[in-house]
Design an enzyme around this catalytic site. Sequence first.
Site, PDB file in Angstrom:
ATOM      1  N   LYS A 128       0.865  -1.192   0.000  1.00 29.12           N
ATOM      2  CA  LYS A 128       0.000   0.000   0.000  1.00 29.12           C
ATOM      3  C   LYS A 128       0.895   1.233   0.000  1.00 29.12           C
ATOM      4  O   LYS A 128       1.669   1.463   0.920  1.00 29.12           O
ATOM      5  CB  LYS A 128      -0.920   0.046   1.227  1.00 29.12           C
TER       6      LYS A 128
ATOM      7  N   GLU B 212      10.065   0.988  10.499  1.00 27.95           N
ATOM      8  CA  GLU B 212      11.090   2.021  10.313  1.00 27.95           C
ATOM      9  C   GLU B 212      10.386   3.350  10.563  1.00 27.95           C
ATOM     10  O   GLU B 212       9.553   3.763   9.762  1.00 27.95           O
ATOM     11  CB  GLU B 212      11.668   1.913   8.901  1.00 27.95           C
TER      12      GLU B 212
ATOM     13  N   GLU C  32       9.770  15.237  16.196  1.00 32.59           N
ATOM     14  CA  GLU C  32      10.153  15.210  14.789  1.00 32.59           C
ATOM     15  C   GLU C  32       9.304  16.236  14.034  1.00 32.59           C
ATOM     16  O   GLU C  32       8.079  16.163  14.044  1.00 32.59           O
ATOM     17  CB  GLU C  32       9.917  13.804  14.214  1.00 32.59           C
TER      18      GLU C  32
END
Length: 496
Positions: free
Chosen positions: A188, A264, A395
Site C-alpha cells: 500500500k 522504520e 520530529e
Amino acid sequence: MPLTTTLKTPVTGPYEQPTGLFINNEWVEGVDKKTFEVINPSTEEVICSVSEATEKDVDIAVAAARKSFEGEWRKVTPQERGRLLYKLADIAEKNTDLLAAVESLDNGKSITMAKGDVGAVIGCLRYYAGYADKIEGKTIDTNPDTFAYTRSEPIGVCAQIIPWNFPLLMFAWKIGPALCTGNTIVMKTAEQTPLSALVFANFVKEAGFPAGVLNIISGFGKVAGAALSSHMDVDKIAFTGSTLIGRTIMKAAASSNLKKVTLELGGKSPNIVFDDADIEQTISWVNFGIYFNHGQCCCAGSRIYVQEGIYDKFIAAFKKRAEQNTVGDPFDNNTFQGPQISQLQYDRIMHYIEEGKKAGATCETGGERHGDKGYFIKPTIFSDVTPDMKIMQEEIFGPVCTVTKFKTEDEVVAAGNDSTYGLAAAVHTRDLNTAIRVSNNLRAGTVWVNQYNMLSHQLPFGGYKESGIGRELGEAALANYTQNKTVSMRLAGPLF
Ligand code: TXE
C-alpha cells in the site's frame, strides 16, 4: 472510472498514468468504485484521481498474494527470482526519466534528486537480485545418529505500507528483500504519492513476474492500511512512517494473527560538530543533513550541536549557506528544495515554527512561507533553544533545525542521546579517536562521520529505541523476510 489517464510533466510530455489497483498483474477498479484526488504540492492543483482500495480490495489482493505464494511463485527457482528482479531493474533504468518526472510531479522533490532516487531504486533491486540464489541454511551436527539442517524459508504473504517522502525508493527497499527471498506482497503506497508506484506496476508485469506476486494498491491508512495490519491471512507487515502509526500497526498485528512486524519510524537525529572540524565541509554536510528532501527524511539531522570554540563562526556561515539553498519549482534543474508534501504537513511544520518562536528560541533565518502558491517553507534555523522545547524533542519533518552550543564531549553525547528516538546521528571532527569514541557512545542505528544522509543499499539502516524494529537494506534485511526451519532427521538404527 477509466484505469488510465494521460498526464503531462514539464520534462516528458504526455504519458499514460495508470490509476487503478494492480492486483494479480491486472488493472482493476476498487470494488466500491471509490477514488481520491492526487494533489501537486508545487501548485496545490489536482493531478488526477486514482482508485481507492477498501477492505474488500485488500481481501482480494491478499487472496491473490496467497494463491501465488502457495502456487506458481513457490515453483520459481531462486535463480529465476534473481533474473526477474534484474529485469525489473533494467526496465526501471530504461524509464529513469519518466519515473523521475512522475516522482517530481507527485512528491515535489527536485528532478535532480528524483533521478538520484531512481538510481538508488535500480541499485537496490540489483543488489537483492544478486542475493536471490544465495539464501542458505546450515547443517548442524548434534549427534552421530541424526542429520539436522536449517532452511531459510520465505515468511509468506507480506503487507508493506510505505510513506510519501521517498515513494519509489521506499517501494524498492521493501520489495527487493521480500521478493528475492520468495515472498509475495500486497503493497500500500501513501495516499499523497501513489503515482510512481502505479507506473512501476506495469514494469512488474513486463518483467515477467507471475500474477499475484506483487500487488500494488492505493488507499488510506485508516482503511486499507488498517485492513492489512489486522488481516488474518497476512503473515508479515513491514511499515515505514510515523511512530504513532507504528504502534497502531503493532497493536493490530498483536490482536489479529501475530503477524511478524518490522518498523522504520521517526527520528530526531543529533548532528555534532567539534571545534576541530573542517568548517567549510561541515557546513555543507549539516545543510544537506537537514534540508535534503525538504527535511522530510526520517534520519534528518535536525538537532545540531556545535562546540563553543567555533559556535559563532558556525552560525554565521550556516545561516548564509541555508539562505543560498534554491527553493522553488522542482522541474528547474537548479532547484534544491521543493514544496512540503501537503497542506497538512505544511501546517504541522508552521505550527512547530510558531511554537519555537513562542518558547523564546531565536529564528536565525527562514521561519516563513516561500512564495504564495505551493507548500514551500524557507530553510529555517533556530538557536537559543533549550532541551525542553518541542522543537528540540519532536520530529518536525520539515526544513527546520535547532543549533545548540556545547562544551565537552560527555555533555554532547548525553544531549545527543536525550531523545526517545535513535535512528541516526553524525560526528564532525578531524580526530579519529573522537570520531570512534562518540560514534560508539551514540545510541543510534546509523552514525555518520564527516558526512550526512549517505545511505547505501549495502548498509543496514534502522532504529534504536522508538525509531523502529528490524533493519532495512544490506544483508540484514533478508532476516526480515525469512524464517528458519529446523529439520532434524534420525538415521536408521536402534532408538537408544
Ligand atoms: O504518517 P503516517 P503521516 C512522520 C513524520 C510526519 C508524521 C506524519 O514525522 O510528520 O510521520 O506523517 C499509512 N494503519 N513520518 O501522517 O500516518 C499511511 O497511509 C495502517 C516519518 O503521513 O505514519 C501511509 O501509507 N497504515 C516517516 C503511511 O502509513 C496507516 C515517513 C505513513 O503515514 C495507518 C512519513 C493505519 N492506521 C512520516 N494510518 C519515516 N519514517 O520516514 C496511516 N497509515
